[in-house]
Write an enzyme that holds these catalytic residues in place. Structure first.
Site, mmCIF file in Angstrom:
data_model
loop_
_atom_site.group_PDB
_atom_site.id
_atom_site.type_symbol
_atom_site.label_atom_id
_atom_site.label_comp_id
_atom_site.label_asym_id
_atom_site.label_seq_id
_atom_site.Cartn_x
_atom_site.Cartn_y
_atom_site.Cartn_z
ATOM 1 N N GLU A 1 0.814 -1.149 -0.189
ATOM 2 C CA GLU A 1 -0.190 0.055 0.021
ATOM 3 C C GLU A 1 0.886 1.328 0.129
ATOM 4 O O GLU A 1 2.065 1.198 0.552
ATOM 5 C CB GLU A 1 -0.872 -0.007 1.287
ATOM 6 C CG GLU A 1 -1.979 -1.007 1.199
ATOM 7 C CD GLU A 1 -2.875 -1.006 2.256
ATOM 8 O OE1 GLU A 1 -2.885 -0.248 3.030
ATOM 9 O OE2 GLU A 1 -3.796 -1.891 2.253
ATOM 10 N N ARG B 1 -5.289 3.575 -24.278
ATOM 11 C CA ARG B 1 -5.749 2.869 -25.412
ATOM 12 C C ARG B 1 -6.928 1.828 -25.306
ATOM 13 O O ARG B 1 -7.463 1.351 -26.373
ATOM 14 C CB ARG B 1 -4.450 1.815 -25.736
ATOM 15 C CG ARG B 1 -3.105 2.536 -26.327
ATOM 16 C CD ARG B 1 -2.353 1.726 -26.248
ATOM 17 N NE ARG B 1 -1.269 1.540 -25.353
ATOM 18 C CZ ARG B 1 -0.068 0.889 -25.192
ATOM 19 N NH1 ARG B 1 0.438 0.161 -26.136
ATOM 20 N NH2 ARG B 1 0.376 0.783 -24.132
ATOM 21 N N ASP C 1 2.391 4.176 -40.327
ATOM 22 C CA ASP C 1 1.116 3.714 -40.832
ATOM 23 C C ASP C 1 0.069 5.031 -40.762
ATOM 24 O O ASP C 1 0.559 6.130 -40.429
ATOM 25 C CB ASP C 1 0.279 2.741 -39.781
ATOM 26 C CG ASP C 1 0.230 3.313 -38.242
ATOM 27 O OD1 ASP C 1 0.150 4.703 -38.167
ATOM 28 O OD2 ASP C 1 0.236 2.389 -37.325
ATOM 29 N N LYS D 1 0.203 -0.395 -47.418
ATOM 30 C CA LYS D 1 0.070 -2.002 -47.998
ATOM 31 C C LYS D 1 -0.656 -1.995 -49.384
ATOM 32 O O LYS D 1 -1.803 -1.443 -49.681
ATOM 33 C CB LYS D 1 -0.908 -3.032 -47.155
ATOM 34 C CG LYS D 1 -0.137 -3.358 -45.893
ATOM 35 C CD LYS D 1 -0.905 -4.198 -45.018
ATOM 36 C CE LYS D 1 0.043 -4.359 -43.617
ATOM 37 N NZ LYS D 1 -0.913 -5.422 -42.773
ATOM 38 N N SER E 1 5.657 0.942 -27.906
ATOM 39 C CA SER E 1 5.447 0.028 -26.744
ATOM 40 C C SER E 1 6.289 -1.110 -26.978
ATOM 41 O O SER E 1 7.420 -1.299 -26.534
ATOM 42 C CB SER E 1 3.844 -0.238 -26.692
ATOM 43 O OG SER E 1 3.712 -1.126 -25.995
ATOM 44 N N GLY F 1 6.950 -3.122 -32.389
ATOM 45 C CA GLY F 1 7.004 -3.879 -33.965
ATOM 46 C C GLY F 1 6.397 -3.268 -34.984
ATOM 47 O O GLY F 1 7.196 -3.551 -35.997
ATOM 48 N N THR F 2 5.853 -2.318 -34.792
ATOM 49 C CA THR F 2 5.511 -1.058 -35.726
ATOM 50 C C THR F 2 6.824 -0.624 -36.336
ATOM 51 O O THR F 2 6.776 -0.327 -37.710
ATOM 52 C CB THR F 2 4.239 -0.224 -35.380
ATOM 53 O OG1 THR F 2 3.211 -0.747 -34.859
ATOM 54 C CG2 THR F 2 3.951 0.619 -36.630
#
Length: 287
Positions: free
Chosen positions: A35, A91, A163, A186, A216, A219-220
């Site tokens: 706590e 998010r 993106d 893409k 984060s 990956g992107t």
């Protein structure tokens, strides 16, 4: 008066120095059972600014923020402004599946219940998060600060959004640096083959800056950097506002040939080289 929570002590000190305001010391620690203990030291004025980022460990940082705000109200502060450079849980801003918690909406309600009178945050995951607040809430952008930091380091680069969602950030940065910008899309080459590439420009022999609001897992960014290298980019830098950097994200990014990663200090990290303190100071002067 400025108070810095455990996650933003250095940033709070920078803001206090720029404002020539008092930095109030607080005592905070965890009991053996986990706590949180909070004690605010010193005389409390009518208006207080609390600066606390809410990255990992999110739950602990939020609980500390709630305790600070509520305590300030209990001991005499009339107005408490909460500056949350990185807003955790942002998010989950909608119910993607039945029964899910809309986490950021609950966070907004808890901040109000604790007694926050006004909220400031930097580059929210989605701007519509503002609508969850019934008190004044402001989204600040650190992209111009990143652009000004990068400008002397590059010569006619191309700014790349990994993106389409990051395209607005790329456009803002490109306008400040004075260069071109593009985004990854893409493209279907055949019924069996899809290729990701820049929409409009050729990057061969050029420097590229990949920009996004948050990194984060990485990956992107890894995917974008790998494609840029394969298309002949000779120098790749990465810029982001929030360096969450889960696990070995940074290692993954450098392993695909990225030359540098630059982030702000909304979250403390080894790549946080641009301070959002001036941005916060300007926002606090709006009143």
């Amino acid at each position: 008066m400025i108070i810095g929570g455990s996650a933003s002590q250095n940033l709070a000190a920078k803001v206090a120095n720029l404002l020539h305001d008092r930095l109030c010391p607080i005592e905070t620690h965890k009991f053996p059972d986990g706590e949180r203990y909070i004690r605010i030291k010193g005389e409390i004025p009518d208006e207080v600014v609390v600066i606390q980022s809410t990255g990992y460990p999110q739950d602990e940082n939020f609980m500390e923020l709630f305790l600070i705000i509520k305590t300030l109200k209990d001991i005499g502060a009339d107005k408490v402004k909460a500056v949350i450079p990185y807003l955790g849980y942002s998010r989950q801003d909608k119910r993607f599946k039945p029964g899910e918690a809309v986490s950021v909406k609950i966070i907004a309600e808890l901040l109000e219940a604790a007694g926050a009178d006004e909220v400031f945050s930097v580059n929210l995951h989605e701007h519509n998060i503002i609508k969850f607040f019934n008190i004044p809430a402001h989204e600040l952008s650190a992209i111009p600060l990143l652009a000004k930091h990068l400008s002397p380091m590059v010569d006619d680069p191309i700014i790349v959004a990994p993106d389409k969602g990051a395209l607005a950030h790329a456009k803002t940065m490109a306008e400040i640096i004075g260069c071109e910008y593009d985004y990854m899309e893409k493209v279907r080459i055949s019924p069996e083959k899809v290729e990701t590439r820049l929409k409009s420009f050729d990057v061969e022999g050029r420097s590229a800056i990949i920009v996004d609001d948050i990194i984060s897992t990485g990956g992107t960014i890894v995917n974008a950097a790998r494609i840029l290298r394969s298309q002949g980019a000779n120098d790749i830098k990465v810029a982001c506002v929030h360096a969450v950097l889960v696990d070995d994200a940074l290692l993954k990014i450098f392993s695909v040939g990225v030359d540098d990663v630059i982030a702000t200090d909304t979250i403390k990290s080894e790549v946080s080289r641009v301070s959002v303190a001036p941005l916060i100071v300007e926002a606090l002067k709006w009143d």
